[in-house]
Scaffold this motif. Structure first.
Motif, PDB file in Angstrom:
ATOM      1  N   ALA A   4       0.957  -1.219   0.010  1.00 41.82           N
ATOM      2  CA  ALA A   4      -0.044  -0.205  -0.459  1.00 41.82           C
ATOM      3  C   ALA A   4       0.157   0.890   0.328  1.00 41.82           C
ATOM      4  N   HIS A   5       1.208   1.348   0.651  1.00 41.43           N
ATOM      5  CA  HIS A   5       2.740   2.578   0.569  1.00 41.43           C
ATOM      6  C   HIS A   5       3.246   2.228  -0.963  1.00 41.43           C
ATOM      7  N   ALA A   6       3.967   1.360  -1.106  1.00 43.92           N
ATOM      8  CA  ALA A   6       4.347   1.310  -2.300  1.00 43.92           C
ATOM      9  C   ALA A   6       3.265   2.320  -3.256  1.00 43.92           C
ATOM     10  N   PHE A   7       2.275   1.231  -3.678  1.00 43.88           N
ATOM     11  CA  PHE A   7       1.224   1.949  -4.418  1.00 43.88           C
ATOM     12  C   PHE A   7       1.275   3.901  -4.074  1.00 43.88           C
ATOM     13  N   ARG A   8       1.193   3.980  -3.112  1.00 44.59           N
ATOM     14  CA  ARG A   8       1.143   5.697  -2.694  1.00 44.59           C
ATOM     15  C   ARG A   8       2.290   6.877  -3.224  1.00 44.59           C
ATOM     16  N   ARG A   9       3.132   5.611  -2.833  1.00 43.79           N
ATOM     17  CA  ARG A   9       4.496   6.223  -3.253  1.00 43.79           C
ATOM     18  C   ARG A   9       5.071   6.470  -4.838  1.00 43.79           C
ATOM     19  N   CYS A  10       4.168   5.319  -5.480  1.00 44.48           N
ATOM     20  CA  CYS A  10       4.065   5.882  -6.962  1.00 44.48           C
ATOM     21  C   CYS A  10       3.027   6.441  -7.544  1.00 44.48           C
ATOM     22  N   ARG A  11       1.559   6.487  -6.613  1.00 45.28           N
ATOM     23  CA  ARG A  11       0.788   7.797  -7.414  1.00 45.28           C
ATOM     24  C   ARG A  11       1.513   9.473  -7.750  1.00 45.28           C
ATOM     25  N   ALA A  12       2.294   8.964  -6.129  1.00 51.20           N
ATOM     26  CA  ALA A  12       2.492  10.597  -5.640  1.00 51.20           C
ATOM     27  C   ALA A  12       4.085  10.949  -6.893  1.00 51.20           C
ATOM     28  N   VAL A  65      -2.170  11.241 -23.157  1.00 50.50           N
ATOM     29  CA  VAL A  65      -2.112  11.397 -22.353  1.00 50.50           C
ATOM     30  C   VAL A  65      -2.846   9.755 -21.248  1.00 50.50           C
ATOM     31  N   GLU A  66      -4.428  11.060 -21.742  1.00 47.72           N
ATOM     32  CA  GLU A  66      -5.485   9.681 -20.911  1.00 47.72           C
ATOM     33  C   GLU A  66      -5.347   8.448 -21.327  1.00 47.72           C
ATOM     34  N   MET A  67      -5.186   7.797 -22.156  1.00 46.85           N
ATOM     35  CA  MET A  67      -5.056   6.184 -22.201  1.00 46.85           C
ATOM     36  C   MET A  67      -3.989   6.301 -21.382  1.00 46.85           C
ATOM     37  N   SER A  68      -2.721   6.712 -21.533  1.00 47.87           N
ATOM     38  CA  SER A  68      -1.512   6.759 -20.483  1.00 47.87           C
ATOM     39  C   SER A  68      -2.156   6.827 -18.777  1.00 47.87           C
ATOM     40  N   TYR A  69      -2.815   7.396 -18.733  1.00 51.49           N
ATOM     41  CA  TYR A  69      -3.220   7.204 -16.880  1.00 51.49           C
ATOM     42  C   TYR A  69      -4.183   6.532 -16.780  1.00 51.49           C
ATOM     43  N   ILE A  70      -4.875   6.540 -17.919  1.00 53.04           N
ATOM     44  CA  ILE A  70      -6.505   4.913 -17.395  1.00 53.04           C
ATOM     45  C   ILE A  70      -5.154   4.060 -16.928  1.00 53.04           C
ATOM     46  N   VAL A  71      -4.443   3.690 -17.929  1.00 53.30           N
ATOM     47  CA  VAL A  71      -3.866   2.046 -17.913  1.00 53.30           C
ATOM     48  C   VAL A  71      -2.918   1.992 -16.248  1.00 53.30           C
ATOM     49  N   ARG A  72      -2.092   3.237 -16.456  1.00 45.58           N
ATOM     50  CA  ARG A  72      -1.465   3.059 -14.763  1.00 45.58           C
ATOM     51  C   ARG A  72      -2.423   2.768 -13.299  1.00 45.58           C
ATOM     52  N   ASP A  73      -3.566   3.000 -13.698  1.00 38.89           N
ATOM     53  CA  ASP A  73      -4.527   2.726 -12.653  1.00 38.89           C
ATOM     54  C   ASP A  73      -5.363   0.974 -12.714  1.00 38.89           C
ATOM     55  N   ARG A  74      -5.550   0.204 -13.502  1.00 30.38           N
ATOM     56  CA  ARG A  74      -5.510  -0.664 -14.727  1.00 30.38           C
ATOM     57  C   ARG A  74      -4.954  -1.857 -14.549  1.00 30.38           C
ATOM     58  N   THR A  75      -3.014  -1.499 -13.754  1.00 27.25           N
ATOM     59  CA  THR A  75      -2.101  -3.186 -13.776  1.00 27.25           C
ATOM     60  C   THR A  75      -1.105  -2.460 -12.602  1.00 27.25           C
ATOM     61  N   SER A  76      -0.348  -3.604 -12.344  1.00 23.93           N
ATOM     62  CA  SER A  76       0.467  -3.576 -11.962  1.00 23.93           C
ATOM     63  C   SER A  76       2.089  -3.863 -12.172  1.00 23.93           C
ATOM     64  N   TYR A  85       4.539   5.723 -18.372  1.00 25.32           N
ATOM     65  CA  TYR A  85       4.243   7.271 -17.794  1.00 25.32           C
ATOM     66  C   TYR A  85       5.199   8.205 -18.534  1.00 25.32           C
ATOM     67  N   ASP A  86       6.186   7.498 -19.510  1.00 30.23           N
ATOM     68  CA  ASP A  86       7.356   8.127 -20.441  1.00 30.23           C
ATOM     69  C   ASP A  86       6.419   8.994 -21.805  1.00 30.23           C
ATOM     70  N   ILE A  87       5.085   8.154 -22.001  1.00 33.30           N
ATOM     71  CA  ILE A  87       4.194   8.359 -23.144  1.00 33.30           C
ATOM     72  C   ILE A  87       3.345   9.881 -22.742  1.00 33.30           C
ATOM     73  N   ALA A  88       3.185   9.538 -21.486  1.00 28.31           N
ATOM     74  CA  ALA A  88       2.309  10.471 -20.815  1.00 28.31           C
ATOM     75  C   ALA A  88       3.024  11.262 -20.942  1.00 28.31           C
ATOM     76  N   GLN A  89       4.314  11.319 -20.093  1.00 30.74           N
ATOM     77  CA  GLN A  89       5.315  13.638 -19.379  1.00 30.74           C
ATOM     78  C   GLN A  89       5.510  13.324 -21.226  1.00 30.74           C
ATOM     79  N   THR A  90       6.067  12.316 -21.469  1.00 30.99           N
ATOM     80  CA  THR A  90       6.268  13.415 -22.922  1.00 30.99           C
ATOM     81  C   THR A  90       5.447  14.031 -23.397  1.00 30.99           C
TER      82      THR A  90
END
Length: 212
Positions: A4-12, A65-76, A85-90
């Motif tokens: 849980a802590h790792a997931f919160r750090r990743c979201r941050a 960007v939208e698709m990249s943020y969606i998949v971020r929350d759908r997989t570990s 992340y790289d696609i969204a930021q670039t």
């Protein structure tokens, strides 16, 4: 608890990255847009390839960007999350540059004609259900991505983003041939190179998941 802590750090980290992308986009926009004035022709016309590419690619990038943020929350899966992340930021950074140019040129950000009309594709009808330009996902596909989890979400994201990148490469190649602002052509050339590299990476990731 450790997970849980790792997931919160990743979201941050994603949130911080998004803020940094906006800051970087503002700085790079000013620098690159200033350099574009060296072409000596003044601001391009609203109907030019330069303006059309800036408007259309900004829309195209926003969906990536939208698709990249969606998949971020759908997989570990770390590899897919890192790619997203790289696609969204670039693409958020590049989108800021494109919109910054339109501001500098005092041109509207909303397309005035049909999408990709500047490429001679104004007579191509938009795709069904929200696919505005070649390569873009439909509303149904985005909704489905938001419902899937794990491997299923990864595979759909990789397929959609591969198609999205191919459409982006096609459009960026059009700017390389048609745009008059040298800084914008260089940006488009960089898009072609980076997105073709990511297409190859996504093919490998799909293969590892036994998906075409």
């Amino acid at each position: 608890m450790r997970d849980a802590h790792a997931f919160r750090r990743c979201r941050a980290a994603w949130a911080v990255g998004a803020v940094l992308a906006v800051v970087a986009a503002c700085g790079v926009t000013v620098a690159v847009a200033s350099a574009s004035s060296g072409d000596g022709a003044g601001a391009p016309a609203s109907s030019s390839a330069d303006a059309g590419f800036a408007r259309d690619m900004a829309v195209h990038h926003q969906q990536a960007v939208e698709m990249s943020y969606i998949v971020r929350d759908r997989t570990s899966d770390e590899e897919v999350r890192r790619l997203a992340y790289d696609i969204a930021q670039t693409q958020a950074n590049q989108r800021g540059m494109l919109l910054g140019w339109l501001d500098l040129w005092d041109l509207p950000k909303v397309p005035e004609g049909a999408p990709m009309e500047w490429m001679g594709m104004g007579d191509v009808p938009p795709g069904a259900d929200g696919a505005l330009m070649p390569g873009m996902a439909t509303n149904k596909e985005l909704a489905r991505l938001g419902r899937l989890k794990g491997r299923d979400a990864e595979v759909l994201y990789l397929r959609l983003m591969t198609r999205h990148h191919r459409g982006g490469v096609h459009m960026a190649s059009g700017c390389v041939r048609r745009c008059g602002v040298s800084a914008e052509r260089r940006l488009a050339e960089g898009m072609v190179e980076s997105q073709e590299s990511e297409i190859a990476l996504m093919k490998r990731l799909l293969g590892a998941r036994r998906a075409s």
